[in-house]
Motif scaffolding. Structure first.
Motif, short mmCIF file in Angstrom:
data_model
loop_
_atom_site.label_atom_id
_atom_site.label_comp_id
_atom_site.label_asym_id
_atom_site.label_seq_id
_atom_site.Cartn_x
_atom_site.Cartn_y
_atom_site.Cartn_z
N LYS A 1 13.73 10.97 -5.47
CA LYS A 1 14.68 11.84 -4.76
C LYS A 1 16.08 11.21 -4.71
O LYS A 1 16.95 11.70 -4.01
N ASP A 2 16.26 10.13 -5.46
CA ASP A 2 17.54 9.43 -5.56
C ASP A 2 18.00 8.86 -4.21
O ASP A 2 19.18 8.81 -3.91
N LEU A 3 17.01 8.42 -3.41
CA LEU A 3 17.31 7.83 -2.11
C LEU A 3 17.30 6.31 -2.12
O LEU A 3 17.76 5.69 -1.16
N CYS A 4 16.77 5.73 -3.17
CA CYS A 4 16.78 4.28 -3.30
C CYS A 4 16.51 3.92 -4.76
O CYS A 4 16.10 4.77 -5.55
N SER A 5 16.75 2.67 -5.07
CA SER A 5 16.46 2.14 -6.40
C SER A 5 15.41 1.05 -6.21
O SER A 5 15.69 0.00 -5.62
N VAL A 6 14.21 1.31 -6.68
CA VAL A 6 13.07 0.43 -6.43
C VAL A 6 12.91 -0.62 -7.54
O VAL A 6 12.99 -0.30 -8.72
N VAL A 7 12.70 -1.84 -7.11
CA VAL A 7 12.31 -2.94 -7.99
C VAL A 7 10.98 -3.46 -7.45
O VAL A 7 10.86 -3.72 -6.26
N PRO B 1 0.80 -1.22 0.00
CA PRO B 1 0.00 0.00 0.00
C PRO B 1 0.84 1.28 0.00
O PRO B 1 0.33 2.36 -0.29
N HIS B 2 2.14 1.17 0.28
CA HIS B 2 3.02 2.34 0.30
C HIS B 2 3.95 2.39 -0.90
O HIS B 2 4.97 3.10 -0.88
N LEU B 3 3.61 1.68 -1.95
CA LEU B 3 4.46 1.64 -3.15
C LEU B 3 4.75 3.05 -3.66
O LEU B 3 5.89 3.36 -4.02
N ASN B 4 3.75 3.91 -3.69
CA ASN B 4 3.96 5.27 -4.19
C ASN B 4 4.95 6.04 -3.32
O ASN B 4 5.72 6.87 -3.82
N ASP B 5 4.96 5.77 -2.00
CA ASP B 5 5.93 6.42 -1.12
C ASP B 5 7.35 6.00 -1.49
O ASP B 5 8.28 6.83 -1.47
N PHE B 6 7.52 4.73 -1.83
CA PHE B 6 8.85 4.26 -2.25
C PHE B 6 9.24 4.87 -3.59
O PHE B 6 10.41 5.18 -3.82
#
Length: 172
Positions: free
Chosen positions: A99-105, A88-93
């Motif tokens: 913001k270049d704070l993580c790389s999401v897969v 449910p927090h996918l959009n937050d990730f």
């Protein structure tokens, strides 16, 4: 390493160990426990291939043809934040990623068992389509180091899931 079983089948294993840097962060979004929080592991994958006959080089599988598998593992798990498609927090990730704070897969299912499944699925398609081989991937295991142990004494806490049983090598 290639071995012959008692029933005439050949098995070969390929391991992508903790040393190649597959360290991913993930969470179980529907867990009631602390697993709902982000946590990460160094991952290791072990693939077991099977066949009833070796090829003309006496191999169960040509490991040179597995370069796309290693690349997929790195693209999916090397310093990645792996998020369940139903989180449910996918959009937050996604915002953190912007913001270049993580790389999401994003995967349909997370955790060692599901990581093994996704790795099996990719490897199975690679073997069948790209390499045009009828070899069988008997199983894929994903494991993480046991927590709170020194690296020199690292034991594996296995989360192995058998992805395919060899049904008399009838699977093509």
């Amino acid at each position: 390493m290639t071995e012959q079983s008692n029933n005439g089948a050949f098995y070969s294993t390929k391991t992508y160990g903790h040393n190649i840097g597959l360290s991913a962060v993930f969470r179980q979004p529907h867990a009631d426990s602390h697993c709902r929080f982000l946590h990460g592991y160094s991952l290791q994958f072990k693939f077991t291939f099977g066949c009833s006959e070796l090829d003309n080089k006496n191999w169960a599988v040509d490991f040179g043809g597995l370069k796309p598998l290693k690349a997929w593992l790195e693209d999916t798990f090397d310093h990645k934040t792996v998020i369940d498609v139903n989180d449910p927090h996918l959009n937050d990730f996604r915002i953190l990623e912007s913001k270049d704070l993580c790389s999401v897969v994003v995967l349909d299912g997370v955790g060692a068992e599901m990581f093994a499944y996704h790795a099996w699925k990719f490897a199975d398609e690679l073997i069948k389509e790209t390499l045009k081989s009828s070899k069988i991937i008997a199983m894929v295991g994903a494991s993480v180091p046991k927590e709170n142990e020194a690296v020199a004494k690292m034991r594996l806490k296995p989360s192995i899931i058998v992805m395919k049983y060899l049904l008399e090598f009838g699977y093509k």
